[in-house]
Design a protein around this motif. Structure first.
Motif, short mmCIF file in Angstrom:
data_model
loop_
_atom_site.label_atom_id
_atom_site.label_comp_id
_atom_site.label_asym_id
_atom_site.label_seq_id
_atom_site.Cartn_x
_atom_site.Cartn_y
_atom_site.Cartn_z
N HIS A 88 -32.16 2.21 -58.19
CA HIS A 88 -32.10 3.67 -58.07
C HIS A 88 -30.66 4.17 -58.12
O HIS A 88 -30.41 5.34 -57.85
CB HIS A 88 -32.78 4.12 -56.77
CG HIS A 88 -34.27 4.03 -56.81
ND1 HIS A 88 -35.06 5.08 -57.18
CD2 HIS A 88 -35.11 3.00 -56.52
CE1 HIS A 88 -36.33 4.72 -57.12
NE2 HIS A 88 -36.38 3.45 -56.73
N GLN A 124 -38.15 6.66 -49.43
CA GLN A 124 -39.54 6.24 -49.60
C GLN A 124 -39.74 5.54 -50.95
O GLN A 124 -40.46 4.53 -51.02
CB GLN A 124 -40.49 7.44 -49.50
CG GLN A 124 -40.64 7.95 -48.08
CD GLN A 124 -41.54 9.16 -48.00
OE1 GLN A 124 -41.38 10.14 -48.73
NE2 GLN A 124 -42.52 9.08 -47.11
N ALA A 125 -39.11 6.03 -52.00
CA ALA A 125 -39.22 5.40 -53.32
C ALA A 125 -38.57 4.02 -53.31
O ALA A 125 -39.11 3.06 -53.88
CB ALA A 125 -38.57 6.29 -54.38
N GLU A 163 -31.63 10.37 -48.57
CA GLU A 163 -32.63 11.43 -48.48
C GLU A 163 -34.03 10.80 -48.39
O GLU A 163 -34.30 9.78 -49.02
CB GLU A 163 -32.50 12.34 -49.72
CG GLU A 163 -33.31 13.61 -49.66
CD GLU A 163 -34.69 13.42 -50.27
OE1 GLU A 163 -35.64 13.99 -49.70
OE2 GLU A 163 -34.82 12.70 -51.27
N HIS A 164 -34.91 11.39 -47.57
CA HIS A 164 -36.18 10.78 -47.20
C HIS A 164 -37.05 10.41 -48.41
O HIS A 164 -37.60 9.30 -48.46
CB HIS A 164 -36.96 11.68 -46.24
CG HIS A 164 -38.14 11.01 -45.63
ND1 HIS A 164 -38.03 10.06 -44.64
CD2 HIS A 164 -39.47 11.13 -45.88
CE1 HIS A 164 -39.23 9.63 -44.30
NE2 HIS A 164 -40.12 10.27 -45.03
N SER A 165 -37.20 11.30 -49.37
CA SER A 165 -38.08 10.99 -50.51
C SER A 165 -37.50 9.85 -51.36
O SER A 165 -38.24 9.01 -51.87
CB SER A 165 -38.35 12.22 -51.36
OG SER A 165 -37.16 12.71 -51.94
N LEU A 166 -36.18 9.79 -51.49
CA LEU A 166 -35.54 8.69 -52.21
C LEU A 166 -35.72 7.39 -51.42
O LEU A 166 -36.02 6.34 -51.99
CB LEU A 166 -34.06 8.98 -52.47
CG LEU A 166 -33.27 7.86 -53.15
CD1 LEU A 166 -33.90 7.45 -54.48
CD2 LEU A 166 -31.81 8.30 -53.34
N ASN A 178 -43.22 2.33 -42.95
CA ASN A 178 -42.76 3.60 -42.38
C ASN A 178 -41.27 3.75 -42.61
O ASN A 178 -40.50 2.88 -42.20
CB ASN A 178 -43.04 3.67 -40.87
CG ASN A 178 -44.50 3.51 -40.56
OD1 ASN A 178 -45.32 4.30 -41.02
ND2 ASN A 178 -44.85 2.49 -39.81
#
Length: 138
Positions: free
Chosen positions: A69, A111-112, A106-109, A136
């Motif tokens: 990423h 999670q990915a 960042e949370h969404s990154l 989690n």
């Protein structure tokens, strides 16, 4: 195993006495007393060892996934693993939760990255479809 498989490492241990025994690696780096969960006796148990191995491996997979990423894994990234030994109708099984901290991402990154690490990690691959696993991002 196919002819293209490359063995990177083989961990070797010798265990005696089962859950109330002793385990030692062939190189002597691991020498550990085993005890049953909740027994109050000195030693660790297979569930703790599995949780430690999986969380360490998952951190390596996180580093690889973060790189994919184009993000550097934070030095204070952490994985808290919980492995439950369960029973239902006299049959034993495992269940697990991994709580992953990726400070500064960042949370969404995050999670990915965690989802990709779960695809990369050999422990995750070994358990996929065999035990319930909860991931989690904390």
């Amino acid at each position: 195993m196919t002819s293209k498989d490359e063995v990177l490492y083989t961990g070797k241990t010798h265990t005696t006495g089962g859950r109330d025994g002793f385990a030692r690696s062939n190189d002597g780096e691991l020498e550990i007393k085993l005890s049953r969960p909740g027994s109050g006796k000195p030693g660790t148990n297979p569930e703790q060892l599995f949780a430690a191995g999986w969380s360490a491996c998952f951190l390596g997979a996180l580093a690889r996934a973060a790189g994919q990423h184009q993000v550097k894994l934070p030095t204070d990234a952490a994985v808290d693993a919980e492995v439950d030994l369960c029973t239902n109708g006299g049959e034993f099984f495992l269940r697990a939760r991994l709580s992953i901290a990726l400070p500064g991402i960042e949370h969404s990154l995050a999670q990915a990255i965690v989802a990709d690490a779960h695809k990369i990690c050999p422990y995750s691959k070994a358990t996929r479809g065999n035990i319930d696993v909860e991931l989690n991002v904390v």
